[in-house]
Write an enzyme that holds these catalytic residues in place. Structure first.
Site, short mmCIF file in Angstrom:
data_model
loop_
_atom_site.label_atom_id
_atom_site.label_comp_id
_atom_site.label_asym_id
_atom_site.label_seq_id
_atom_site.Cartn_x
_atom_site.Cartn_y
_atom_site.Cartn_z
CG ASP A 189 115.32 87.43 -23.61
OD1 ASP A 189 115.34 86.47 -24.39
OD2 ASP A 189 115.57 88.61 -23.97
CD GLU A 273 115.51 81.82 -26.97
OE1 GLU A 273 115.08 81.70 -28.13
OE2 GLU A 273 115.75 82.92 -26.44
CB CYS A 348 95.23 92.29 -26.94
SG CYS A 348 97.01 92.22 -26.58
CG ASP A 355 115.25 92.62 -24.30
OD1 ASP A 355 115.22 91.96 -25.35
OD2 ASP A 355 116.03 93.58 -24.12
#
Length: 398
Positions: A189, A273, A348, A355
């Site tokens: 990322d 990405e 959850c 990040d």
């Protein structure tokens, strides 16, 4: 299966003599002139709904050399002139294939100064490179050795805005071959606070090269703005600005080379990405920081090095909600402001680093696409790698 040697360009700095510099500058001018003349001729033919091939422009070049007005084209090597016609042909090929815009004319001030020589336009013997129309070899700083027994196929000479001279030698490199396969995979990322965040939890700091030299750059640009246009002092001030930019670019490129080489050597699958940096830099608040990070250059390096060493790069669609998706249970958060660096899943209860969570989600989506496809929409293939389309979030029953 036989592995063909990879052709690789080795770039070196060199210091030409006054005679060599004058010859190269004259060659750069002739290359630009021929390119613009050929582009004008092809554009006029295009307006008449006619197509002009490379062979036609090559015949035009022969005719231009016979005219009194363009007789100076005979003073330089014909090889770079023929090569610029081939480059123009490639530009039109990409245009007709809708991979690029219509070719543009070269500018004397703004366009890159370069000339490409094929094997008939240079001599390489005993580590000495001599170009056509020159008697002495170039004074090259051999910062790294060429592969043993290298036979250059093309040589490109260029001068950057800072006034530095470079020669790029293209030859086969037998040392570049696929690495042993591994099971390691990593999601990557990119960001501004941290340049890279890996799915392993590792964060690589953003050195912000432009910010470090911003004061020096601002001083040089102020001095440039005070010089009279067309004066010698303005040309000197412009080179000082260019030297600061070159220093920033060199640092950035060096760091990206180190990072991409390490990532490719350590991992078999790399998931990134599919960002549209061109659109992202239109954000005037973040444009400077995004350009300084060099995301596009990072991806380009990662892809060609992965191709060299037998690795796989997967690009996940830019609309995939990697930041807002919980990597633990898969629930999707509606909003995620940039100020939220950590968050907790309401379903959850899992705590996330923004990040690291995004990198984990990218890795999972990339591996899913590699094994069985995206599942909801058909994948979009591109020369730069696989792309996973946006997944629809299932609606929850009340």
């Amino acid at each position: 299966m036989a592995v063909h040697p990879v052709k690789r360009a080795f770039k070196y700095r060199f210091y030409p003599s006054d005679v060599q510099a004058a010859e190269l500058l004259r060659t750069f001018g002739c290359v630009r002139k021929v390119y613009n003349l050929a582009l004008a001729a092809r554009s006029e033919a295009w307006a008449r709904q006619e197509r002009v091939s490379y062979h036609a422009t090559s015949a035009m070049l022969t005719a231009w050399k016979r005219t009194e007005e363009l007789a100076f084209l005979n003073e330089v090597s014909s090889v770079p002139l023929q090569q610029t016609l081939r480059h123009l042909q490639s530009a039109f090929t990409h245009f007709f294939a809708k991979r690029a815009k219509y070719p543009r004319f070269k500018s004397r001030k703004a366009s890159r100064k370069s000339a490409e020589y094929t094997t008939s336009g240079f001599r390489f013997r005993n580590g000495a490179l001599t170009l056509a129309k020159m008697t002495d070899p170039l004074d090259i700083v051999w910062s790294r050795p060429l592969p043993e027994g290298a036979k250059p196929s093309t040589v490109t000479v260029s001068q950057d805005p800072a006034g530095r001279w470079f020669v790029s030698i293209l030859c086969e490199d037998p040392l570049v071959k696929p690495l042993p396969a591994t099971d390691a995979a990593v999601g990557i990322d990119v960001g501004l606070d941290h340049l890279l965040t890996l799915s392993t939890g590792e964060k690589i700091a953003n050195p912000r090269h432009e910010r470090r030299d911003r004061a020096r750059l601002a001083t040089a640009q102020r001095e440039l703005s005070r010089k009279a246009r067309g004066s010698a002092n303005r040309a000197k001030a412009r080179r000082r600005v260019a030297r600061v930019h070159a220093r920033i670019a060199d640092r950035r490129r060096d760091l990206l080379h180190q990072l991409t080489t390490r990532l490719v050597r350590e991992n078999q699958t790399l998931v990134i990405e599919d960002l549209t940096v061109t659109n992202m830099v239109k954000n005037h608040t973040l444009a400077r920081a995004i350009a300084d990070a060099g995301w596009r250059e990072f991806r380009s390096m990662l892809e060609y090095k992965a191709a060299w060493y037998g690795r796989e790069v997967i690009a996940v669609d830019r609309f995939f909600p990697s930041t807002r998706l919980c990597s633990g249970c898969g629930s999707l958060r509606e909003r995620m402001p940039l100020s939220d660096r950590t968050w907790m899943c309401g379903t959850c209860g899992m705590a996330h680093d923004r990040d690291v969570n995004a990198a984990n989600n990218l890795l999972a989506a990339g591996l899913a696409a590699s094994v069985c496809g995206a599942g909801v929409r058909p994948q979009r293939s591109s020369p730069s790698g696989q792309s996973v389309m946006k997944q629809k979030t299932p609606r929850r029953e009340p």
